[in-house]
Design a protein around this motif. Structure first.
Motif, PDB file in Angstrom:
ATOM      1  N   PHE A  98       7.392   2.057   1.099  1.00  0.00           N
ATOM      2  CA  PHE A  98       6.657   1.435  -0.005  1.00  0.00           C
ATOM      3  C   PHE A  98       5.616   2.410  -0.554  1.00  0.00           C
ATOM      4  O   PHE A  98       5.530   2.634  -1.773  1.00  0.00           O
ATOM      5  CB  PHE A  98       5.987   0.149   0.476  1.00  0.00           C
ATOM      6  N   TYR A  99       4.830   3.009   0.337  1.00  0.00           N
ATOM      7  CA  TYR A  99       3.790   3.922  -0.125  1.00  0.00           C
ATOM      8  C   TYR A  99       4.361   5.239  -0.650  1.00  0.00           C
ATOM      9  O   TYR A  99       3.773   5.859  -1.542  1.00  0.00           O
ATOM     10  CB  TYR A  99       2.774   4.177   0.986  1.00  0.00           C
ATOM     11  N   PHE A 100       5.485   5.672  -0.121  1.00  0.00           N
ATOM     12  CA  PHE A 100       6.122   6.863  -0.672  1.00  0.00           C
ATOM     13  C   PHE A 100       6.500   6.630  -2.136  1.00  0.00           C
ATOM     14  O   PHE A 100       6.309   7.505  -2.991  1.00  0.00           O
ATOM     15  CB  PHE A 100       7.373   7.211   0.137  1.00  0.00           C
ATOM     16  N   ARG A 101       7.036   5.464  -2.428  1.00  0.00           N
ATOM     17  CA  ARG A 101       7.411   5.165  -3.813  1.00  0.00           C
ATOM     18  C   ARG A 101       6.164   5.030  -4.689  1.00  0.00           C
ATOM     19  O   ARG A 101       6.153   5.498  -5.824  1.00  0.00           O
ATOM     20  CB  ARG A 101       8.237   3.868  -3.866  1.00  0.00           C
ATOM     21  N   GLU A 130      -0.697  11.998   3.354  1.00  0.00           N
ATOM     22  CA  GLU A 130      -0.317  13.298   2.791  1.00  0.00           C
ATOM     23  C   GLU A 130       0.503  13.126   1.518  1.00  0.00           C
ATOM     24  O   GLU A 130       0.296  13.843   0.533  1.00  0.00           O
ATOM     25  CB  GLU A 130       0.468  14.100   3.823  1.00  0.00           C
ATOM     26  N   ARG A 131       1.421  12.169   1.529  1.00  0.00           N
ATOM     27  CA  ARG A 131       2.273  11.946   0.354  1.00  0.00           C
ATOM     28  C   ARG A 131       1.432  11.437  -0.819  1.00  0.00           C
ATOM     29  O   ARG A 131       1.604  11.885  -1.965  1.00  0.00           O
ATOM     30  CB  ARG A 131       3.370  10.951   0.710  1.00  0.00           C
ATOM     31  N   LEU A 132       0.516  10.500  -0.549  1.00  0.00           N
ATOM     32  CA  LEU A 132      -0.325   9.957  -1.612  1.00  0.00           C
ATOM     33  C   LEU A 132      -1.235  11.028  -2.194  1.00  0.00           C
ATOM     34  O   LEU A 132      -1.387  11.147  -3.424  1.00  0.00           O
ATOM     35  CB  LEU A 132      -1.153   8.795  -1.072  1.00  0.00           C
ATOM     36  N   GLU A 133      -1.857  11.812  -1.334  1.00  0.00           N
ATOM     37  CA  GLU A 133      -2.783  12.833  -1.822  1.00  0.00           C
ATOM     38  C   GLU A 133      -2.053  13.957  -2.546  1.00  0.00           C
ATOM     39  O   GLU A 133      -2.571  14.520  -3.515  1.00  0.00           O
ATOM     40  CB  GLU A 133      -3.616  13.372  -0.665  1.00  0.00           C
ATOM     41  N   SER A 134      -0.851  14.278  -2.110  1.00  0.00           N
ATOM     42  CA  SER A 134      -0.061  15.290  -2.807  1.00  0.00           C
ATOM     43  C   SER A 134       0.278  14.847  -4.224  1.00  0.00           C
ATOM     44  O   SER A 134       0.475  15.671  -5.119  1.00  0.00           O
ATOM     45  CB  SER A 134       1.229  15.587  -2.032  1.00  0.00           C
ATOM     46  N   ALA A 135       0.343  13.531  -4.413  1.00  0.00           N
ATOM     47  CA  ALA A 135       0.630  12.973  -5.741  1.00  0.00           C
ATOM     48  C   ALA A 135      -0.638  12.760  -6.566  1.00  0.00           C
ATOM     49  O   ALA A 135      -0.572  12.212  -7.668  1.00  0.00           O
ATOM     50  CB  ALA A 135       1.375  11.650  -5.595  1.00  0.00           C
ATOM     51  N   GLY A 136      -1.799  13.173  -6.026  1.00  0.00           N
ATOM     52  CA  GLY A 136      -3.039  13.074  -6.788  1.00  0.00           C
ATOM     53  C   GLY A 136      -3.782  11.763  -6.636  1.00  0.00           C
ATOM     54  O   GLY A 136      -4.750  11.522  -7.358  1.00  0.00           O
ATOM     55  N   HIS A 152       3.041   6.190  10.933  1.00  0.00           N
ATOM     56  CA  HIS A 152       3.350   6.641   9.578  1.00  0.00           C
ATOM     57  C   HIS A 152       2.109   6.927   8.728  1.00  0.00           C
ATOM     58  O   HIS A 152       2.242   7.374   7.592  1.00  0.00           O
ATOM     59  CB  HIS A 152       4.211   5.582   8.880  1.00  0.00           C
ATOM     60  N   VAL A 153       0.932   6.670   9.260  1.00  0.00           N
ATOM     61  CA  VAL A 153      -0.280   6.773   8.452  1.00  0.00           C
ATOM     62  C   VAL A 153      -0.502   8.189   7.934  1.00  0.00           C
ATOM     63  O   VAL A 153      -0.788   8.400   6.742  1.00  0.00           O
ATOM     64  CB  VAL A 153      -1.511   6.286   9.241  1.00  0.00           C
ATOM     65  N   VAL A 154      -0.371   9.181   8.790  1.00  0.00           N
ATOM     66  CA  VAL A 154      -0.649  10.562   8.384  1.00  0.00           C
ATOM     67  C   VAL A 154       0.288  11.005   7.261  1.00  0.00           C
ATOM     68  O   VAL A 154      -0.147  11.570   6.246  1.00  0.00           O
ATOM     69  CB  VAL A 154      -0.546  11.516   9.591  1.00  0.00           C
ATOM     70  N   GLU A 155       1.589  10.741   7.410  1.00  0.00           N
ATOM     71  CA  GLU A 155       2.520  11.186   6.378  1.00  0.00           C
ATOM     72  C   GLU A 155       2.339  10.403   5.076  1.00  0.00           C
ATOM     73  O   GLU A 155       2.533  10.954   3.984  1.00  0.00           O
ATOM     74  CB  GLU A 155       3.962  11.087   6.870  1.00  0.00           C
ATOM     75  N   VAL A 156       1.926   9.147   5.181  1.00  0.00           N
ATOM     76  CA  VAL A 156       1.652   8.372   3.967  1.00  0.00           C
ATOM     77  C   VAL A 156       0.444   8.945   3.228  1.00  0.00           C
ATOM     78  O   VAL A 156       0.472   9.115   2.004  1.00  0.00           O
ATOM     79  CB  VAL A 156       1.437   6.881   4.322  1.00  0.00           C
ATOM     80  N   TYR A 176       0.247  -8.125   4.519  1.00  0.00           N
ATOM     81  CA  TYR A 176       1.313  -8.749   5.299  1.00  0.00           C
ATOM     82  C   TYR A 176       1.841  -7.799   6.379  1.00  0.00           C
ATOM     83  O   TYR A 176       1.573  -6.591   6.363  1.00  0.00           O
ATOM     84  CB  TYR A 176       2.452  -9.178   4.368  1.00  0.00           C
ATOM     85  N   LEU A 177       2.609  -8.341   7.309  1.00  0.00           N
ATOM     86  CA  LEU A 177       3.247  -7.512   8.316  1.00  0.00           C
ATOM     87  C   LEU A 177       4.616  -7.079   7.802  1.00  0.00           C
ATOM     88  O   LEU A 177       5.557  -7.875   7.758  1.00  0.00           O
ATOM     89  CB  LEU A 177       3.391  -8.271   9.646  1.00  0.00           C
ATOM     90  N   TRP A 178       4.694  -5.826   7.406  1.00  0.00           N
ATOM     91  CA  TRP A 178       5.965  -5.193   7.054  1.00  0.00           C
ATOM     92  C   TRP A 178       6.277  -4.191   8.158  1.00  0.00           C
ATOM     93  O   TRP A 178       5.369  -3.536   8.671  1.00  0.00           O
ATOM     94  CB  TRP A 178       5.880  -4.481   5.713  1.00  0.00           C
ATOM     95  N   ASP A 179       7.528  -4.038   8.532  1.00  0.00           N
ATOM     96  CA  ASP A 179       7.835  -3.089   9.595  1.00  0.00           C
ATOM     97  C   ASP A 179       7.486  -1.669   9.141  1.00  0.00           C
ATOM     98  O   ASP A 179       7.378  -1.385   7.945  1.00  0.00           O
ATOM     99  CB  ASP A 179       9.292  -3.201  10.033  1.00  0.00           C
ATOM    100  N   GLY A 180       7.294  -0.778  10.121  1.00  0.00           N
ATOM    101  CA  GLY A 180       6.778   0.550   9.823  1.00  0.00           C
ATOM    102  C   GLY A 180       7.539   1.322   8.763  1.00  0.00           C
ATOM    103  O   GLY A 180       6.939   1.827   7.795  1.00  0.00           O
ATOM    104  N   PRO A 181       8.865   1.468   8.883  1.00  0.00           N
ATOM    105  CA  PRO A 181       9.604   2.214   7.858  1.00  0.00           C
ATOM    106  C   PRO A 181       9.498   1.600   6.459  1.00  0.00           C
ATOM    107  O   PRO A 181       9.406   2.321   5.461  1.00  0.00           O
ATOM    108  CB  PRO A 181      11.048   2.172   8.377  1.00  0.00           C
ATOM    109  N   LYS A 182       9.509   0.281   6.388  1.00  0.00           N
ATOM    110  CA  LYS A 182       9.366  -0.363   5.082  1.00  0.00           C
ATOM    111  C   LYS A 182       7.980  -0.085   4.504  1.00  0.00           C
ATOM    112  O   LYS A 182       7.847   0.209   3.302  1.00  0.00           O
ATOM    113  CB  LYS A 182       9.573  -1.878   5.219  1.00  0.00           C
ATOM    114  N   TRP A 183       6.948  -0.174   5.329  1.00  0.00           N
ATOM    115  CA  TRP A 183       5.576   0.114   4.907  1.00  0.00           C
ATOM    116  C   TRP A 183       5.470   1.546   4.407  1.00  0.00           C
ATOM    117  O   TRP A 183       4.894   1.817   3.352  1.00  0.00           O
ATOM    118  CB  TRP A 183       4.641  -0.133   6.088  1.00  0.00           C
TER     119      TRP A 183
END
Length: 318
Positions: A29-32, A65-71, A59-63, A19-26
């Motif tokens: 979501f992935y940070f959580r 990085e956050r996902l990979e940092s979490a394994g 936001h792709v790069v920081e997402v 779906y289309l979620w605005d950038g900060p919400k997207w």
């Protein structure tokens, strides 16, 4: 005395947000998901409409990085339908430059990925073992089977293709079709070239009703989806025995962390399938669940574990 090895437990994966979620919400979501969800693999990116890319690109790069940092293992999705030269260039650039595995959701990406490790998404029609073996010979390391396949076909394809990891679409509105035209925009009096991103008004899809006012489908931009949410939590033991490597959850506008935990606890045996199903109902209140495709029935049908082959109403809610 011979013993039979217990089937290995599949891991959980998360597909891309359709779906289309605005950038900060997207991003949030992935940070959580990164910080709290019991998922082994996450696929991100835009699969449905290239016009939406500019919402998530910052936001792709920081997402990642956050996902990979979490394994978490991270893959990037390709577009499901390429109709413009600009979109063709996007797919070529993604296939050429990405340092992460690509999930192909359209045949146009396969030639570009030949010989490179990649995965096959649920929007590619892999309906038999011969197709799966061909894709494996071209570099596919995993295949998410189409959600409309019945269990008999799933079992047969897995048995015939031992060299590939198979993923099962187990939660989310089923992606049924995609078009070069945008019915979502047309439904609101607009056209695709001037859509004003009205699909953002429906973060879980726009319900389509029959003439009798019964919910039937859902529109998501150029994509048509099921109204019901596929939920194969009762079927997890059967899928494990069949050899499924991953169980895919498709993001919906609900508490996906609670959904992931319900599936994880059911796979691990910490709760029963009945309890897991009840938890899904709490995580996605008001949703109509279905599992008909899996059982060779109408896709919108719900069959309870106790009822066996008994059909229940499409609007059944656990």
């Amino acid at each position: 005395m011979t013993t039979t090895a217990s089937p290995s437990k599949p891991t959980l994966s998360l597909g891309p947000v359709y779906y289309l979620w605005d950038g900060p919400k997207w991003r949030d979501f992935y940070f959580r998901i990164a910080d709290e969800a019991p998922l082994a693999h996450v696929t991100i990116g835009e699969a449905v409409c290239s016009k939406r890319l500019h919402f998530i690109e910052p936001h792709v790069v920081e997402v990642i990085e956050r996902l990979e940092s979490a394994g978490k293992q991270v893959s990037l999705t390709s577009l499901a339908l390429v109709t413009l030269e600009r979109e063709s260039q996007l797919v070529r650039g993604l296939s050429r430059d990405s340092t992460h595995p690509i999930e192909a959701n359209d045949l146009s990406a396969l030639q570009l990925l030949t010989g490179k490790p990649h995965s096959i998404g649920p929007l590619v029609n892999v309906y038999n073992g011969a197709t799966a073996r061909l894709l494996a010979s071209r570099g596919a390391t995993s295949i998410c089977l189409p959600p409309e396949l019945p269990m008999a076909s799933v079992r047969g394809i897995i048995e015939e293709t031992p060299a590939v990891a198979f993923e099962i679409f187990a939660f989310g509105r089923v992606p049924l079709a995609i078009s070069a035209r945008c019915a979502h925009a047309r439904s609101k009096g607009l056209i695709k070239d001037n859509c004003q991103f009205v699909c953002a008004e429906d973060p879980d899809g726009l319900t389509v009703e029959t003439l009798d006012r019964q919910p039937f489908l859902a529109l998501n931009g150029v994509q048509t989806m099921s109204h019901t949410c596929q939920a194969l939590i009762q079927e997890l033991p059967e899928l494990a025995v069949a050899g499924a490597s991953r169980i895919r959850l498709s993001p919906q506008h609900c508490d996906m962390l609670a959904v992931a935990r319900a599936f994880d606890d059911t796979i691990a045996g910490r709760c029963s399938t009945a309890e897991g199903l009840a938890r899904l109902g709490s995580a996605y209140p008001g949703a109509s669940f279905s599992n008909g495709f899996h059982h060779g029935q109408l896709g919108a049908t719900w069959l309870s574990a106790k009822a066996g082959t008994e059909k229940e109403a499409v609007q059944h809610r656990p």
